[in-house]
Write a protein that holds these residues in place. Structure first.
Motif, PDB file in Angstrom:
ATOM      1  N   UNK A  61      -9.694  -8.798  44.484  1.00 15.50           N
ATOM      2  CA  UNK A  61     -10.617  -8.140  43.557  1.00 15.50           C
ATOM      3  C   UNK A  61     -10.508  -6.630  43.646  1.00 15.50           C
ATOM      4  N   UNK A  62     -10.479  -6.118  44.860  1.00 18.08           N
ATOM      5  CA  UNK A  62     -10.481  -4.670  45.031  1.00 18.08           C
ATOM      6  C   UNK A  62      -9.140  -4.024  44.692  1.00 18.08           C
ATOM      7  N   UNK A  63      -8.055  -4.788  44.775  1.00 19.73           N
ATOM      8  CA  UNK A  63      -6.740  -4.227  44.496  1.00 19.73           C
ATOM      9  C   UNK A  63      -6.258  -4.473  43.076  1.00 19.73           C
ATOM     10  N   UNK A  64      -6.747  -5.550  42.409  1.00 18.47           N
ATOM     11  CA  UNK A  64      -6.200  -5.875  41.100  1.00 18.47           C
ATOM     12  C   UNK A  64      -7.235  -6.346  40.081  1.00 18.47           C
ATOM     13  N   UNK A  65      -8.098  -7.278  40.458  1.00 18.53           N
ATOM     14  CA  UNK A  65      -8.941  -7.953  39.476  1.00 18.53           C
ATOM     15  C   UNK A  65     -10.098  -7.105  38.950  1.00 18.53           C
ATOM     16  N   UNK A  66     -10.561  -6.150  39.733  1.00 18.01           N
ATOM     17  CA  UNK A  66     -11.677  -5.299  39.311  1.00 18.01           C
ATOM     18  C   UNK A  66     -11.339  -3.833  39.564  1.00 18.01           C
ATOM     19  N   UNK A  67     -11.794  -2.984  38.663  1.00 18.10           N
ATOM     20  CA  UNK A  67     -11.700  -1.538  38.873  1.00 18.10           C
ATOM     21  C   UNK A  67     -13.000  -1.130  39.549  1.00 18.10           C
ATOM     22  N   UNK A  68     -12.965  -1.031  40.866  1.00 18.91           N
ATOM     23  CA  UNK A  68     -14.209  -0.839  41.621  1.00 18.91           C
ATOM     24  C   UNK A  68     -14.881   0.510  41.399  1.00 18.91           C
ATOM     25  N   UNK A  69     -14.221   1.407  40.700  1.00 17.21           N
ATOM     26  CA  UNK A  69     -14.858   2.678  40.352  1.00 17.21           C
ATOM     27  C   UNK A  69     -15.952   2.441  39.314  1.00 17.21           C
ATOM     28  N   UNK A  70     -15.686   1.544  38.353  1.00 13.94           N
ATOM     29  CA  UNK A  70     -16.641   1.314  37.264  1.00 13.94           C
ATOM     30  C   UNK A  70     -17.126  -0.126  37.172  1.00 13.94           C
ATOM     31  N   UNK A  71     -16.577  -1.026  37.997  1.00 15.44           N
ATOM     32  CA  UNK A  71     -16.938  -2.436  37.893  1.00 15.44           C
ATOM     33  C   UNK A  71     -17.420  -3.002  39.236  1.00 15.44           C
ATOM     34  N   UNK A  72     -18.331  -3.952  39.146  1.00 16.29           N
ATOM     35  CA  UNK A  72     -18.766  -4.750  40.292  1.00 16.29           C
ATOM     36  C   UNK A  72     -18.134  -6.132  40.139  1.00 16.29           C
ATOM     37  N   UNK A  73     -18.026  -6.850  41.241  1.00 16.18           N
ATOM     38  CA  UNK A  73     -17.518  -8.209  41.167  1.00 16.18           C
ATOM     39  C   UNK A  73     -18.333  -9.118  42.078  1.00 16.18           C
ATOM     40  N   UNK A  74     -18.278 -10.397  41.756  1.00 17.65           N
ATOM     41  CA  UNK A  74     -18.975 -11.412  42.542  1.00 17.65           C
ATOM     42  C   UNK A  74     -18.043 -12.608  42.644  1.00 17.65           C
TER      43      UNK A  74
END
Length: 78
Positions: A61-74
């Protein structure tokens, strides 16, 4: 094992796609809808013999699936 990953924009980030859907719903007389946020949903099939799958999924998630600057993931594991 199945992993479900939900990616959404952080609350502080504007969501123009969500606003467009909200406007369309209101124009179709769905006045009860107060806000819409658009996100992504991914289902991953994980090898059940893999070890440390939660940490690996977080890395994905942190490397590819989500842009952690602007997105959260669960993550949900089944």
């Amino acid at each position: 094992m199945k992993a479900k990953v939900y990616v959404t924009l952080k609350k502080a980030v504007l969501d123009p796609q969500g606003k467009a859907v909200l406007g369309a719903l209101k124009s179709m007389d769905f006045k009860e809808v107060k806000d819409v946020r658009i996100g992504k949903f991914m289902e991953l099939e994980i090898d059940p013999s893999a070890t440390g799958e939660e940490k690996r999924l977080k890395d994905m998630c942190e490397r590819l699936l989500a842009n952690t600057v602007i997105e959260d993931y669960r993550i949900e594991l089944e």
